[in-house]
Design an enzyme around this catalytic site. Structure first.
Site, PDB file in Angstrom:
ATOM      1  N   LYS B  79       0.851  -1.206   0.000  1.00 43.99           N
ATOM      2  CA  LYS B  79       0.000   0.000   0.000  1.00 43.99           C
ATOM      3  C   LYS B  79       0.879   1.245   0.000  1.00 43.99           C
ATOM      4  CE  LYS B  79      -3.965   1.984   2.549  1.00 43.99           C
ATOM      5  NZ  LYS B  79      -4.838   1.834   3.736  1.00 43.99           N
ATOM      6  N   SER B 154      -9.784   2.001   2.861  1.00 43.99           N
ATOM      7  CA  SER B 154      -8.867   2.696   1.978  1.00 43.99           C
ATOM      8  C   SER B 154      -7.861   1.775   1.269  1.00 43.99           C
ATOM      9  CB  SER B 154      -8.105   3.754   2.763  1.00 43.99           C
ATOM     10  OG  SER B 154      -7.259   3.141   3.728  1.00 43.99           O
ATOM     11  N   SER B 178      -9.981  -0.218   7.119  1.00 48.56           N
ATOM     12  CA  SER B 178      -9.384  -0.048   5.790  1.00 48.56           C
ATOM     13  C   SER B 178      -8.755  -1.301   5.191  1.00 48.56           C
ATOM     14  CB  SER B 178      -8.336   1.066   5.818  1.00 48.56           C
ATOM     15  OG  SER B 178      -8.976   2.314   5.750  1.00 48.56           O
TER      16      SER B 178
END
Lengths: 477, 506
Positions: B79, B154, B178
């Site tokens: 990420k 996210s 997330s």
């Protein structure tokens, strides 16, 4: 009758701690260094970096708190103080607001007016900011983060001081305490000790405090004394004219000797303090607190009392000797080596202070070894050198930390105790100065002194003046 | 089965047994990325050159015995809020569009020590603020199951990349759900560990007291192995914990006999989609069938979790994001007059709407005069929520819950109503507030063909309980199934015909 005003002063004193590494990372705190060389992702506020508390900072803060009779919060926390400025790489400063490490203490000061206790509201730990350099030629600003993250403690007093004398006595007291603890060198000029002065005036007898102003950027005791007198006069003038004092931060310009407003209460920052989620609360166990207590060194007040009791030296001397930790250390170590406190004190109070003054140095900068001073005293005591030579040798000790034995040997400064040699020189002096000899014999004792001087000169100072005197008298009988 | 369809552990085994080289494994991922990521948009940076060079290095390391772990040679997607030395780390924000860290996050270092090969960085909601990956400054990621839907957020890029078989596994971060929510939307498995298990050093902070890095993979076995690799006590992170029982793979046992499972009835009421509720119940039935004891109970305080979360996370974010000011790195406005104007313009132009909204919200709740009413009250609420979980875990080993009230919404349908979007976090947020571990496991698809996941929540340090329950469920459910990415499968056939590295194995 004109109104009588009283000045009310409280201080916020920042002290840079003498740790080797920064408060939240492993970078060096060494002064100087090329810009941004003592930095890492943590102290430059890189994304994803995290602070880790330096334990030594907590110990120094505890030590200062204990020495200033504070209570210790055994559960304390760090908070973020949010404000934007380029010298502050995260745009928040890690400090302590809600639970500072030390609180509710005080120190006793002494001025011409007598003794008085100045309360300490709290002591908290925080990080220093970087330094901005404005390059006027290039019309830009550069930032150096070498100072960013250097540990500080802020000592916040109660508004207990009433004049510049008390303020200076209080600062001096703090400086000595912190220096004795080895927690900082406390140099105002170099910024390792900085004071902000909060000042208000009120009519004598009034219970209510007046509106205060805060003065920043004070880097000498003299500047502090001047700012206090100046600000008191400014505020009284305003009140006399019926104008209000505005609560504001003012910056002192020591060159122009006046202060000007930096920001007023209206545009004061809202720092949006909140507990720093990156740091866990500091839990100080009873054992840890006790260990720091046990390690507390003897402080100045105790040392002064002990000197008066233990050593046969005047109170005045004891006061001067203990005014600097370095001086006191040299005194004690030298005395321990040679066993002659009075002699050691004489060298420190006399020649040492004279040379310090001549060189415009602080006692903390003394660099010579106590062993050398002790040896010098022994050389004089043993009659190996005389007092005049000793002074010359001491200068070498003071400047170069010279080994006195070696120096005396290498420069042939030993007192000549060879009687034949001495007699030969004295006879030469007598032969060369018939007038003085006649004067002496005619009853003018002063003439003997001249002959002694001539002999000493011929011996290049290496004779024992007492022995010369005795020999001359014998030969002139 | 193709290489891309293998789980991380399966691929690792083939590499170990020399059936597949590290280069082949990496190339297979790169090929798949080339094939599908144009449509999915899971990655913001693909480091093909670096990954291939690293593949050869790891191959040598495996042969010399330097890398012996189960993930040696297996490629990974990271990420974009997790720092990677020398590789751009943007947090999907314009303000960090050019930021290249000089250091790697501790979790990344741990992966590298285990022989991982980083493929690139995945898309996310800007600074992890959002539930759809639509707040990314580089455009949204699409759900591989239906490209008209969001992947969740996210960590939407990481979850989509795993679902699309572009990466065998990925790292995500979870502040309020997330990892678990996008895992559920994308039909993959995602685990958020107990706060403090994985070092936060190098994770660009959003809500520091809630953030945790965690694994995203095709199944729970992978997640357990990845967590075992990235979890470590790190002196650089003061909130890092020295975990004793971190042998998470030891919990991969198909045995839930006597396991006490609680379902919060207050999670099953209004707002929960019927098909999601049915999936939760179906999971409960499976576990009951294997001998687990299932019971509904009242968790309480559920309605306070969202306001408490948005106060705390926004407050921390408002301070954490202050460092992005155009002075030291990242985006600086072109024209400005003086320092304050430079700050103002750089931040106004560099941050997106959602980030600005949360910075303002956070600054407000910390303001003098409001601090007690909002921030302190939220902290007290957080403590009470933790207590209600503590009471629940006196009775249950595992809490079974939905991961999200619905399946993935359509692109463009969420951002116009942020409050509604925030409500979607209701089942995941309390887990962060209480610092608990939680895992999202795919169960089935809804009538529209979109995945539904359920969440298993454990007490602090009890990852092994949820891993065991998830593993047992998975055994009954059967092997993970990849979505067909309509727009790309045709292209895929062409590539295979052209003799690409996609290789038939097993």
């Amino acid at each position: 009758m004109a109104k009588q005003y009283e000045t009310v002063i409280g201080l916020e004193v920042h002290v840079e701690l003498a740790t080797k590494t920064k408060i939240f990372c492993g970078c060096s705190t060494a002064f100087g260094g090329a810009p941004n060389t003592h930095t890492c992702p943590v102290c430059t506020g890189m994304p994803g970096s995290l602070p880790v508390l330096n334990k030594q900072v907590v110990e120094y803060a505890m030590a200062v708190g204990l020495a200033t009779n504070c209570q210790i919060h055994q559960y304390c926390k760090f908070d973020r103080k949010n404000y934007f400025y380029p010298d502050n790489p995260q745009n928040y400063q890690i400090s302590q607001l809600y639970l500072p490490i030390c609180h509710d203490g005080g120190v006793e000061i002494e001025t011409a007016a007598g003794k008085k206790v100045i309360g300490i509201h709290e002591i908290h730990m925080e990080e220093d900011a970087g330094k901005l350099v404005h390059d006027e030629w290039e019309d830009c600003s550069l930032v150096d983060y070498n100072r960013s993250g250097v540990p500080l403690i802020e000592i916040v007093s109660e508004p207990d001081m009433r004049n510049a004398d008390e303020v200076i006595a209080y600062l001096d007291k703090l400086r000595l305490i912190v220096q004795y603890l080895g927690a900082s060198d406390c140099k105002l000029q170099e910024g390792s000790m900085r004071a902000d002065v909060n000042l208000s005036v009120r009519e004598v007898g009034s219970e209510k405090f007046g509106t205060r102003t805060e003065m920043k950027n004070l880097n000498s005791f003299k500047a502090i004394a001047r700012v206090i007198d100046g600000e008191r006069a400014r505020q009284i003038e305003l009140l006399e004219e019926g104008k209000p004092v505005i609560q504001e931060t003012r910056r002192w310009d020591d060159n122009k000797e006046y202060s000007y407003p930096m920001r007023s209460k209206e545009d004061a920052h809202d720092y949006r303090y909140f507990p720093d989620p990156d740091l866990v609360p500091v839990v100080i166990s009873d054992e840890w607190l006790q260990a720091v207590k046990d390690r507390q060194p003897e402080l100045r007040t105790e040392k002064l009392a002990r000197y008066k009791k233990e050593f046969d030296i005047p109170d005045y001397d004891a006061g001067i000797l203990t005014e600097s930790k370095r001086m006191a250390d040299i005194f004690e170590e030298t005395t321990a080596l040679c066993g002659k406190p009075k002699k050691v004190s004489n060298w420190l109070m006399g020649e040492t202070l004279r040379l310090l003054k001549e060189e415009n140095m602080e006692p903390d900068e003394l660099g010579f070894s106590p062993a050398h001073l002790a040896k010098l005293i022994e050389l004089v005591e043993a009659g190996t050198i005389n007092q005049t030579v000793a002074k010359e040798v001491f200068e070498r000790i003071f400047y170069d930390n010279a080994d006195p034995e070696k120096y005396v040997e290498e420069h042939g400064l030993k007192t000549v105790n060879d009687e034949g040699e001495l007699k030969r020189v004295v006879e030469e002096v007598i032969a060369a100065n018939p007038q003085s000899v006649a004067d002496y014999k005619g009853g003018k004792d002063k003439a003997l002194g001249f002959l002694v001087g001539q002999t000493m000169k011929a011996m290049k100072g290496k004779a024992n003046p007492g022995a010369v005197n005795k020999l001359l008298k014998e030969l002139l009988q | 089965m193709q290489l891309k369809d293998l789980t991380a552990l399966e691929l690792g085994r083939k590499i170990k047994e020399k059936e597949v080289s590290v280069r082949e494994a990496v190339q297979a991922s790169l090929d798949r990325i080339a094939q599908t990521d144009g449509a999915v948009g899971g990655f913001v940076t693909v480091d093909a050159e670096g990954a291939l060079a690293r593949a050869d290095e790891v191959q040598k390391g495996i042969e010399s015995g330097q890398y012996a772990g189960p993930l040696s040679g297996v490629p990974v997607a990271v990420k974009d809020n997790i720092c990677t030395e020398g590789l751009k780390t943007t947090c999907s924000s314009k303000i960090l569009y050019n930021f290249v860290p000089t250091y790697s996050a501790e979790a990344v270092l741990n992966l590298q020590k285990a022989g991982a090969v980083i493929l690139g960085k995945t898309n996310m909601d800007e600074f992890a603020m959002g539930s759809t990956t639509e707040t990314s400054a580089f455009g949204p990621t699409k759900n591989p199951w239906n490209l008209e839907h969001v992947p969740g957020g996210s960590s939407g890029g990481s979850c989509a990349a795993v679902a699309a078989c572009e990466a065998p596994y990925a790292l995500g971060s979870d502040t309020g759900g997330s990892i678990r929510q996008p895992a559920s939307f994308c039909g993959v498995t995602g685990l958020k560990p107990t706060y403090g298990t994985v070092s936060r050093y190098g994770l660009v902070a959003y809500g520091s007291s809630l953030d945790q890095i965690g694994p995203i993979a095709k199944d729970v076995s992978d997640c357990a192995a990845i967590l075992e690799t990235i979890a470590s006590y790190d002196k650089k992170d003061s909130t890092s914990l020295d975990r004793r029982e971190a042998d998470f793979t030891s919990a991969l046992v198909d045995d839930v006999k006597g396991l006490r499972v609680g379902i919060p009835s207050d999670y099953l009421g209004e707002g929960l989609d019927d098909e999601v509720r049915a999936a939760v119940m179906r999971t409960a039935d499976v576990l009951r069938g294997k001998g687990a004891l299932i019971e509904e109970f009242d968790l309480s305080l559920v309605e306070y979790a969202i306001p408490a979360y948005y106060v705390i996370a926004s407050a921390e974010a408002s301070s954490n994001l202050a460092r992005f000011d155009g002075v030291k790195y990242g985006y600086r406005a072109k024209d400005y007059e003086g320092l304050h104007n430079m700050y103002k313009k750089s931040r106004s132009e560099g941050f997106g709407e959602e980030v600005k909204r949360r910075i303002m919200l956070g600054s407000f709740v910390l303001s003098s005069g409001y601090y007690d009413a909002y921030y302190l009250k939220a902290l007290r609420t957080k403590a009470l929520i933790k207590q209600s979980f503590d009471r629940a875990f006196e009775k249950y080993d595992v809490i079974l819950a939905p991961a999200s009230p619905t399946t993935a919404p359509k692109l463009g349908s969420s951002l116009s109503d942020p409050l509604k979007m925030y409500l979607g976090d209701i089942y995941t947020i309390s887990v962060n507030l209480a610092g608990l571990p939680g895992v999202s496991v795919p169960v089935c698809t809804d009538s529209a063909g979109l995945p539904i996941g359920v969440q298993l929540i454990g007490d602090c340090f009890k990852e092994k309980n949820i891993i065991r329950a998830a593993y047992a469920y998975e055994q009954a459910r059967g092997r993970w199934v990849a979505p067909e990415i309509a727009a790309c499968e045709a292209a895929s056939d062409n590539m295979q015909a052209a003799g690409s590295a996609a290789k038939e194995v097993g």
